[in-house]
Design a protein around this motif. Structure first.
Motif, PDB file in Angstrom:
ATOM      1  N   THR A  12       0.812   6.881  -0.163  1.00  0.00           N
ATOM      2  CA  THR A  12      -0.557   6.697   0.314  1.00  0.00           C
ATOM      3  C   THR A  12      -1.409   7.833  -0.253  1.00  0.00           C
ATOM      4  OG1 THR A  12      -0.363   8.116   2.256  1.00  0.00           O
ATOM      5  CG2 THR A  12       0.378   5.821   2.509  1.00  0.00           C
ATOM      6  N   GLU A  13      -2.711   7.731  -0.091  1.00  0.00           N
ATOM      7  CA  GLU A  13      -3.581   8.830  -0.526  1.00  0.00           C
ATOM      8  C   GLU A  13      -3.241  10.120   0.209  1.00  0.00           C
ATOM      9  OE1 GLU A  13      -5.575   9.097  -3.171  1.00  0.00           O
ATOM     10  OE2 GLU A  13      -4.823   7.082  -3.598  1.00  0.00           O
ATOM     11  N   ASN A  29      -1.534   3.305  -1.567  1.00  0.00           N
ATOM     12  CA  ASN A  29      -2.414   3.343  -2.729  1.00  0.00           C
ATOM     13  C   ASN A  29      -1.736   2.550  -3.849  1.00  0.00           C
ATOM     14  OD1 ASN A  29      -0.477   5.080  -3.861  1.00  0.00           O
ATOM     15  ND2 ASN A  29      -1.679   6.933  -3.474  1.00  0.00           N
ATOM     16  N   ASP A  30      -2.342   2.517  -5.033  1.00  0.00           N
ATOM     17  CA  ASP A  30      -1.765   1.728  -6.129  1.00  0.00           C
ATOM     18  C   ASP A  30      -0.401   2.250  -6.558  1.00  0.00           C
ATOM     19  OD1 ASP A  30      -3.876  -0.047  -6.157  1.00  0.00           O
ATOM     20  OD2 ASP A  30      -4.966   1.002  -7.747  1.00  0.00           O
ATOM     21  N   THR A  31      -0.235   3.563  -6.551  1.00  0.00           N
ATOM     22  CA  THR A  31       1.076   4.134  -6.872  1.00  0.00           C
ATOM     23  C   THR A  31       2.109   3.650  -5.868  1.00  0.00           C
ATOM     24  OG1 THR A  31       0.081   6.086  -7.899  1.00  0.00           O
ATOM     25  CG2 THR A  31       2.373   6.299  -7.139  1.00  0.00           C
ATOM     26  N   ARG A  33       2.119   0.895  -4.173  1.00  0.00           N
ATOM     27  CA  ARG A  33       2.451  -0.511  -4.422  1.00  0.00           C
ATOM     28  C   ARG A  33       3.442  -0.638  -5.579  1.00  0.00           C
ATOM     29  NH1 ARG A  33      -3.055  -0.386  -3.428  1.00  0.00           N
ATOM     30  NH2 ARG A  33      -3.489  -1.137  -1.312  1.00  0.00           N
ATOM     31  N   SER A  34       3.251   0.164  -6.624  1.00  0.00           N
ATOM     32  CA  SER A  34       4.200   0.171  -7.750  1.00  0.00           C
ATOM     33  C   SER A  34       5.568   0.662  -7.301  1.00  0.00           C
ATOM     34  CB  SER A  34       3.677   1.062  -8.880  1.00  0.00           C
ATOM     35  OG  SER A  34       2.492   0.537  -9.414  1.00  0.00           O
ATOM     36  N   GLN A  35       5.581   1.684  -6.440  1.00  0.00           N
ATOM     37  CA  GLN A  35       6.850   2.200  -5.924  1.00  0.00           C
ATOM     38  C   GLN A  35       7.570   1.144  -5.083  1.00  0.00           C
ATOM     39  OE1 GLN A  35       5.270   5.616  -3.874  1.00  0.00           O
ATOM     40  NE2 GLN A  35       5.835   7.017  -5.539  1.00  0.00           N
ATOM     41  N   ARG A  58       1.300   0.974   6.001  1.00  0.00           N
ATOM     42  CA  ARG A  58       1.961   1.404   4.765  1.00  0.00           C
ATOM     43  C   ARG A  58       3.397   0.890   4.693  1.00  0.00           C
ATOM     44  NH1 ARG A  58       0.973   6.004   7.994  1.00  0.00           N
ATOM     45  NH2 ARG A  58       2.786   7.284   8.504  1.00  0.00           N
ATOM     46  N   GLU A  61       3.095  -3.201   4.331  1.00  0.00           N
ATOM     47  CA  GLU A  61       2.766  -3.656   2.977  1.00  0.00           C
ATOM     48  C   GLU A  61       3.944  -3.433   2.030  1.00  0.00           C
ATOM     49  OE1 GLU A  61      -0.597  -3.348  -0.550  1.00  0.00           O
ATOM     50  OE2 GLU A  61      -0.819  -2.065   1.223  1.00  0.00           O
ATOM     51  N   THR A  62       4.621  -2.304   2.173  1.00  0.00           N
ATOM     52  CA  THR A  62       5.818  -2.062   1.360  1.00  0.00           C
ATOM     53  C   THR A  62       6.842  -3.164   1.608  1.00  0.00           C
ATOM     54  OG1 THR A  62       5.449   0.344   1.393  1.00  0.00           O
ATOM     55  CG2 THR A  62       7.685  -0.420   0.873  1.00  0.00           C
TER      56      THR A  62
END
Length: 192
Positions: A12-13, A29-31, A33-35, A58, A61-62
């Motif tokens: 997250t931020e 955050n976008d990172t 989501r990639s993780q 968080r 969504e993961t």
């Protein structure tokens, strides 16, 4: 045997800014989501029956990103999988926390023993409810450290974002198999 993967949520931020999140509901955050997608790919080497998460966004969504990749839906959220509440320190940076509370005791902070107790309780409940299944539980670093510390080693390592730790329940107790993807199954388990 019941097999369990404990997955820490993606970044997250506040993670990026090195702020204590605790029970504050901060989104990925976008990172992050990639993780989460990278974690899903690592989990894709086996079949999973159940996907659950903490109710914090968080983690949710993961879990949903992982579920979309694995082809399973998140079936439940459990408050017991939430992160430790850090009281007045939530939202503060590492430096601010050290400056205000150099001994690591924050006003209003949830006790470590409470985090460990609720974490172990929900894992035991999942093992009973989903006996013989393979379960993915998306949760938080502090909770994972507490549980692994209670079951395997007294002081577990830091849990990075989207890291996967695995456990097995044989009907009598838990065995920690991996921590952050590293095999620890040859080491003695404290058991429960």
């Amino acid at each position: 045997m019941t097999y369990l993967a404990l997955v820490r949520h993606g970044e997250t931020e506040w993670n990026a800014e090195r702020r204590l999140q605790g029970s504050s509901d901060i989104p990925l955050n976008d990172t992050g989501r990639s993780q989460a997608l990278a974690a899903a790919r690592r989990l894709g080497t086996r079949t999973w029956d159940v996907l659950v998460s903490s109710p914090l966004s968080r983690a949710g969504e993961t879990a949903d990103i992982i579920g979309a990749h694995l082809g399973i839906d998140r079936s439940a959220t459990y408050p017991e999988l939430s992160e430790r509440h850090f009281g007045e320190a939530e939202g503060a940076t590492d430096y601010e926390v050290y400056d205000r509370w150099p001994y690591g005791v924050y006003p209003g902070m949830e006790e470590h023993a409470s985090v460990t107790e609720r974490g172990l309780r929900i894992l035991d409940e999942l093992a009973v409810r989903h006996r013989g299944s393979s379960i993915v539980a998306v949760t938080h670093g502090g909770l994972i450290r507490s549980v692994v510390g209670a079951l395997h080693i007294h002081r577990a390592p830091r849990i990075p974002n989207a890291a996967i730790s695995t456990l097995r329940h044989d009907g009598h107790g838990w065995t920690v198999l991996t921590i952050n993807g590293f095999d620890v199954s040859d080491r003695a388990t404290l058991g429960r």
